[in-house]
Design a protein around this motif. Structure first.
Motif, PDB file in Angstrom:
ATOM      1  N   UNK A  49       0.832  -1.191   0.000  1.00  0.00           N
ATOM      2  CA  UNK A  49       0.000   0.000   0.000  1.00  0.00           C
ATOM      3  C   UNK A  49       0.875   1.252   0.000  1.00  0.00           C
ATOM      4  N   UNK A  50       0.471   2.255  -0.743  1.00  0.00           N
ATOM      5  CA  UNK A  50       1.141   3.555  -0.890  1.00  0.00           C
ATOM      6  C   UNK A  50       2.507   3.465  -1.572  1.00  0.00           C
ATOM      7  N   UNK A  51       2.792   2.362  -2.239  1.00  0.00           N
ATOM      8  CA  UNK A  51       4.051   2.276  -2.993  1.00  0.00           C
ATOM      9  C   UNK A  51       3.869   2.947  -4.361  1.00  0.00           C
ATOM     10  N   UNK A  52       4.944   3.043  -5.110  1.00  0.00           N
ATOM     11  CA  UNK A  52       4.906   3.685  -6.423  1.00  0.00           C
ATOM     12  C   UNK A  52       4.046   2.859  -7.384  1.00  0.00           C
ATOM     13  N   UNK A  53       3.007   3.474  -7.912  1.00  0.00           N
ATOM     14  CA  UNK A  53       2.090   2.777  -8.817  1.00  0.00           C
ATOM     15  C   UNK A  53       2.314   3.109 -10.273  1.00  0.00           C
ATOM     16  N   UNK A  54       3.481   3.645 -10.605  1.00  0.00           N
ATOM     17  CA  UNK A  54       3.759   4.051 -11.985  1.00  0.00           C
ATOM     18  C   UNK A  54       4.342   2.890 -12.790  1.00  0.00           C
ATOM     19  N   UNK A  55       3.749   2.642 -13.945  1.00  0.00           N
ATOM     20  CA  UNK A  55       4.233   1.623 -14.877  1.00  0.00           C
ATOM     21  C   UNK A  55       4.169   2.205 -16.283  1.00  0.00           C
ATOM     22  N   UNK A  56       4.877   1.578 -17.214  1.00  0.00           N
ATOM     23  CA  UNK A  56       4.975   2.119 -18.574  1.00  0.00           C
ATOM     24  C   UNK A  56       4.664   1.064 -19.623  1.00  0.00           C
ATOM     25  N   UNK A 102      -2.150   3.447  -5.272  1.00  0.00           N
ATOM     26  CA  UNK A 102      -1.993   2.218  -4.485  1.00  0.00           C
ATOM     27  C   UNK A 102      -2.468   2.364  -3.034  1.00  0.00           C
ATOM     28  N   UNK A 103      -3.341   3.311  -2.766  1.00  0.00           N
ATOM     29  CA  UNK A 103      -3.850   3.495  -1.394  1.00  0.00           C
ATOM     30  C   UNK A 103      -4.867   2.425  -0.999  1.00  0.00           C
ATOM     31  N   UNK A 104      -5.697   2.016  -1.946  1.00  0.00           N
ATOM     32  CA  UNK A 104      -6.785   1.085  -1.652  1.00  0.00           C
ATOM     33  C   UNK A 104      -6.284  -0.355  -1.662  1.00  0.00           C
ATOM     34  N   UNK A 127      -4.247  -3.243 -16.738  1.00  0.00           N
ATOM     35  CA  UNK A 127      -3.319  -3.325 -15.615  1.00  0.00           C
ATOM     36  C   UNK A 127      -4.021  -4.134 -14.536  1.00  0.00           C
ATOM     37  N   UNK A 128      -3.228  -4.895 -13.790  1.00  0.00           N
ATOM     38  CA  UNK A 128      -3.818  -5.694 -12.714  1.00  0.00           C
ATOM     39  C   UNK A 128      -2.789  -5.894 -11.625  1.00  0.00           C
ATOM     40  N   UNK A 129      -3.258  -6.247 -10.461  1.00  0.00           N
ATOM     41  CA  UNK A 129      -2.357  -6.497  -9.350  1.00  0.00           C
ATOM     42  C   UNK A 129      -3.113  -6.658  -8.052  1.00  0.00           C
ATOM     43  N   UNK A 130      -2.363  -6.652  -6.945  1.00  0.00           N
ATOM     44  CA  UNK A 130      -2.949  -6.805  -5.630  1.00  0.00           C
ATOM     45  C   UNK A 130      -2.196  -5.893  -4.666  1.00  0.00           C
ATOM     46  N   UNK A 131      -2.930  -5.065  -3.953  1.00  0.00           N
ATOM     47  CA  UNK A 131      -2.350  -4.136  -2.989  1.00  0.00           C
ATOM     48  C   UNK A 131      -2.509  -4.752  -1.593  1.00  0.00           C
TER      49      UNK A 131
END
Length: 135
Positions: A49-56, A102-104, A127-131
């Protein structure tokens, strides 16, 4: 009489082929942009949570005309796109930066719709993932 009729038919067929040829050739001469993404899905994996959510997303214009991205729309306000408004010349590459909030906590899957002058119309990326909670 039969010979004259055969000559007229042959002449009509020949003229018909010559008239059709330029239209066939024109389709090969037309200029089109083609957008080819290195990947159409970015998997963030498990991130804190709260990590860098930037991708390219990286792409290349594989067509023979300049590529112009006119709009990038995301499926929610939690995803913010950033891209160049300048035309991408044939053979050149570009980047589409996506910043996910990435807060939620929890799993997510979002779409990014790219509108451009490229062949095939809109391109839909994911985009997909798990916080997870920070330790």
């Amino acid at each position: 009489m039969k010979r004259t009729l055969n000559i007229v038919i042959l002449l009509a067929l020949t003229l018909g082929l010559f008239n059709a040829a330029p239209a066939e050739l024109d389709k090969y001469d037309s200029k089109i942009a083609v957008i080819k993404f290195k990947t159409e899905v970015i998997d963030y994996g498990t991130v804190e949570q709260n990590s860098d959510g930037t991708r390219t997303f990286t792409f290349t214009n594989t067509g023979n005309a300049p590529l112009l991205i006119t709009n990038v729309k995301t499926s929610c306000g939690c995803t913010v796109p950033s891209y160049s408004k300048a035309p991408i010349q044939p053979g050149d590459s570009g980047e589409l930066e996506i910043k996910y909030n990435t807060k939620k906590l929890g799993a997510f899957t979002k779409t990014v719709t790219v509108t451009s002058n490229a062949e095939g119309g809109n391109k839909i990326l994911k985009i997909k993932g798990n916080i997870v909670a920070a330790k």
